[in-house]
Design a protein around this motif. Sequence first.
Motif, mmCIF file in Angstrom:
data_model
loop_
_atom_site.group_PDB
_atom_site.id
_atom_site.type_symbol
_atom_site.label_atom_id
_atom_site.label_comp_id
_atom_site.label_asym_id
_atom_site.label_seq_id
_atom_site.Cartn_x
_atom_site.Cartn_y
_atom_site.Cartn_z
ATOM 1 N N MET A 1 49.379 -27.163 48.393
ATOM 2 C CA MET A 1 50.346 -26.341 48.191
ATOM 3 C C MET A 1 50.596 -25.278 49.350
ATOM 4 S SD MET A 1 51.370 -23.608 44.921
ATOM 5 C CE MET A 1 50.368 -22.399 45.585
ATOM 6 N N PRO A 2 51.648 -25.183 50.110
ATOM 7 C CA PRO A 2 51.842 -24.281 51.251
ATOM 8 C C PRO A 2 51.542 -22.900 50.823
ATOM 9 C CG PRO A 2 54.000 -25.134 50.449
ATOM 10 C CD PRO A 2 52.846 -25.791 49.589
ATOM 11 N N ASP A 3 51.130 -22.171 51.687
ATOM 12 C CA ASP A 3 50.788 -20.508 51.027
ATOM 13 C C ASP A 3 52.115 -19.594 51.656
ATOM 14 O OD1 ASP A 3 49.826 -17.845 52.185
ATOM 15 O OD2 ASP A 3 48.501 -18.616 50.753
ATOM 16 N N LEU A 4 52.388 -18.960 50.730
ATOM 17 C CA LEU A 4 53.624 -17.959 50.866
ATOM 18 C C LEU A 4 53.405 -17.126 52.426
ATOM 19 C CD1 LEU A 4 56.387 -16.693 49.486
ATOM 20 C CD2 LEU A 4 54.728 -14.739 48.975
ATOM 21 N N PHE A 5 52.256 -16.959 52.850
ATOM 22 C CA PHE A 5 52.119 -16.391 54.277
ATOM 23 C C PHE A 5 51.994 -17.484 55.151
ATOM 24 C CE2 PHE A 5 51.148 -13.657 50.587
ATOM 25 C CZ PHE A 5 52.210 -12.789 50.821
ATOM 26 N N HIS A 6 52.144 -18.625 55.215
ATOM 27 C CA HIS A 6 52.065 -19.680 56.296
ATOM 28 C C HIS A 6 53.212 -19.585 57.040
ATOM 29 C CE1 HIS A 6 48.789 -22.270 54.351
ATOM 30 N NE2 HIS A 6 48.197 -21.105 54.862
ATOM 31 N N ARG A 7 53.083 -19.966 58.341
ATOM 32 C CA ARG A 7 54.385 -20.119 59.242
ATOM 33 C C ARG A 7 55.270 -21.295 58.743
ATOM 34 N NH1 ARG A 7 53.230 -19.819 65.279
ATOM 35 N NH2 ARG A 7 51.904 -21.618 64.983
ATOM 36 N N TYR A 8 56.591 -21.290 59.190
ATOM 37 C CA TYR A 8 57.320 -22.286 58.752
ATOM 38 C C TYR A 8 58.453 -22.424 59.968
ATOM 39 C CZ TYR A 8 60.421 -25.278 56.122
ATOM 40 O OH TYR A 8 61.091 -26.578 55.626
ATOM 41 N N GLN A 9 58.706 -23.946 60.357
ATOM 42 C CA GLN A 9 59.703 -24.021 61.173
ATOM 43 C C GLN A 9 60.965 -24.433 60.645
ATOM 44 O OE1 GLN A 9 59.029 -24.265 64.651
ATOM 45 N NE2 GLN A 9 61.086 -24.125 65.072
ATOM 46 N N LEU A 10 61.886 -23.315 60.676
ATOM 47 C CA LEU A 10 63.386 -23.463 60.266
ATOM 48 C C LEU A 10 64.404 -23.758 61.423
ATOM 49 C CD1 LEU A 10 65.050 -23.115 57.611
ATOM 50 C CD2 LEU A 10 65.441 -20.723 58.244
ATOM 51 N N GLY A 11 64.888 -25.084 61.565
ATOM 52 C CA GLY A 11 65.566 -25.233 62.619
ATOM 53 C C GLY A 11 64.964 -24.737 64.088
ATOM 54 N N ASP A 12 65.439 -24.012 64.786
ATOM 55 C CA ASP A 12 64.962 -23.606 66.105
ATOM 56 C C ASP A 12 64.031 -22.339 65.926
ATOM 57 O OD1 ASP A 12 66.198 -25.572 67.233
ATOM 58 O OD2 ASP A 12 67.975 -24.510 67.774
ATOM 59 N N LEU A 13 64.076 -21.874 64.789
ATOM 60 C CA LEU A 13 63.361 -20.627 64.434
ATOM 61 C C LEU A 13 61.876 -20.671 63.912
ATOM 62 C CD1 LEU A 13 66.210 -18.447 62.457
ATOM 63 C CD2 LEU A 13 65.524 -18.217 65.143
ATOM 64 N N MET A 14 60.819 -20.072 64.310
ATOM 65 C CA MET A 14 59.588 -20.334 63.870
ATOM 66 C C MET A 14 59.440 -18.903 62.942
ATOM 67 S SD MET A 14 56.684 -21.571 62.947
ATOM 68 C CE MET A 14 56.612 -22.835 64.193
ATOM 69 N N LEU A 15 59.399 -19.127 61.631
ATOM 70 C CA LEU A 15 59.315 -17.968 60.542
ATOM 71 C C LEU A 15 57.907 -17.657 60.437
ATOM 72 C CD1 LEU A 15 61.697 -19.082 57.891
ATOM 73 C CD2 LEU A 15 62.228 -18.279 60.046
ATOM 74 N N PRO A 16 57.446 -16.465 60.605
ATOM 75 C CA PRO A 16 56.023 -15.832 60.509
ATOM 76 C C PRO A 16 55.429 -16.145 58.847
ATOM 77 C CG PRO A 16 57.431 -13.938 60.638
ATOM 78 C CD PRO A 16 58.441 -15.163 61.007
ATOM 79 N N ASN A 17 56.378 -16.401 58.117
ATOM 80 C CA ASN A 17 55.837 -16.409 56.592
ATOM 81 C C ASN A 17 57.175 -17.103 55.915
ATOM 82 O OD1 ASN A 17 57.749 -13.926 55.529
ATOM 83 N ND2 ASN A 17 56.557 -12.814 56.970
ATOM 84 N N ARG A 18 57.005 -17.318 54.618
ATOM 85 C CA ARG A 18 57.808 -18.049 53.790
ATOM 86 C C ARG A 18 58.526 -17.155 52.959
ATOM 87 N NH1 ARG A 18 56.137 -23.998 53.340
ATOM 88 N NH2 ARG A 18 54.657 -24.136 55.226
ATOM 89 N N VAL A 19 58.505 -15.855 53.325
ATOM 90 C CA VAL A 19 59.544 -14.645 52.379
ATOM 91 C C VAL A 19 60.850 -14.283 52.998
ATOM 92 C CG1 VAL A 19 59.344 -12.301 51.387
ATOM 93 C CG2 VAL A 19 57.255 -13.591 51.866
ATOM 94 N N VAL A 20 61.600 -14.754 52.061
ATOM 95 C CA VAL A 20 63.317 -14.497 52.508
ATOM 96 C C VAL A 20 63.678 -13.395 51.997
ATOM 97 C CG1 VAL A 20 65.485 -15.443 52.522
ATOM 98 C CG2 VAL A 20 63.420 -17.039 53.083
ATOM 99 N N MET A 21 64.388 -12.655 52.443
ATOM 100 C CA MET A 21 65.087 -11.422 51.866
ATOM 101 C C MET A 21 66.506 -11.965 51.409
ATOM 102 S SD MET A 21 66.295 -7.776 53.245
ATOM 103 C CE MET A 21 67.676 -6.790 52.344
#
Length: 357
Positions: free
Chosen positions: A1-21
Amino acid sequence: MPDLFHRYQLGDLMLPNRVVMAPMSRVRAAVGGLATPSMATHYAQRATAGLIVTEGVQPSLIGQSNPGTPGLHTDEQVAAWQQVTDAVHTNGGRIFAQIMHGGRVSHPETTGLQPIGPSAVPGVGDVFTPTGPKPMQTPRALATAEVPEHAQAYAQAARRAVDAGFDGVELHGANGYLISQFLSSNANLRTDRYGGSVTNRIRFAVEAVSATVQAIGGARTGIRLSPGGPFWGVEETEVHALYTELLTELSGLGLAYVHLEATTDEEVLVALRHAWPGTLIMNPGFPMGPKQTDRADADHWLGKGADLISFGRAFLANPDLVERLRTGLPMAPVDTDTYYQGGDAGYLTYSAYQHAA
């Protein structure tokens, strides 16, 4: 299972975590729908989120739902938003604008115009106006030839969002607003190609998303949906079939993501996860429900196949929410009285966790 604080590639953006406001109405815009320095500070304070999605932004004057909300349909609005996107990017964040056309959820006192909708069916409940809450009026039903221009309004606002420095946009297809009204089986009583069957009821959503993708690219386009959600009197029949067909139609557009709210049974939501081949943002809390999303909710949905988790109210009182979730710090309570009152109280006055000396 992915961790909430793992990075994630969203399109051209590399998100530092999986938390979305998550997008939340704050009605702090200036006259003319202009973003303000306080709005820039508010979003910049929360830039540690993997992704910020703004409050709903109207794509046209007739698309404005509430007074005090910002727009993206004039040059002045574009210029005003640049201070917000600059502040978020300076703090290392990423930000999408949520484009929200209110449709029938509006009032002439707010816009000076009669609201429009798929059919001449009023919403249920009171809508905010400059002189206080008032019952929604019967909207003017759009003629078939008019519908495409309102689909195009999302694309036009998306172009302006990119000009203002946003990393992308999220179409508000949820919570009883215009796209949701077209998906509905009781707000949409049309007998033309936009009403009746599931295939026809999803047509407006598909056209709005397709126009936006053509305008700014799929990697910068997302959509938020509330399957079966009962907002503003909206009802939906054939929820599973409706959203499965919608997601199937959208799957070839290369979208950045689909953002689902937990507004129907978990079994249906999991089935929709399987129907959608791309990135899924899950909002586990029923909007304005009694329970705020917490770490346990996030982990549950990551285990069910969600890629990113959006948090709403928890972000209002906790600008450092990512760190609180990461370290298990207690959450500050939100002051509901300051949601829509304007000003900086309950907007800029929440602070990061204060460790004891």
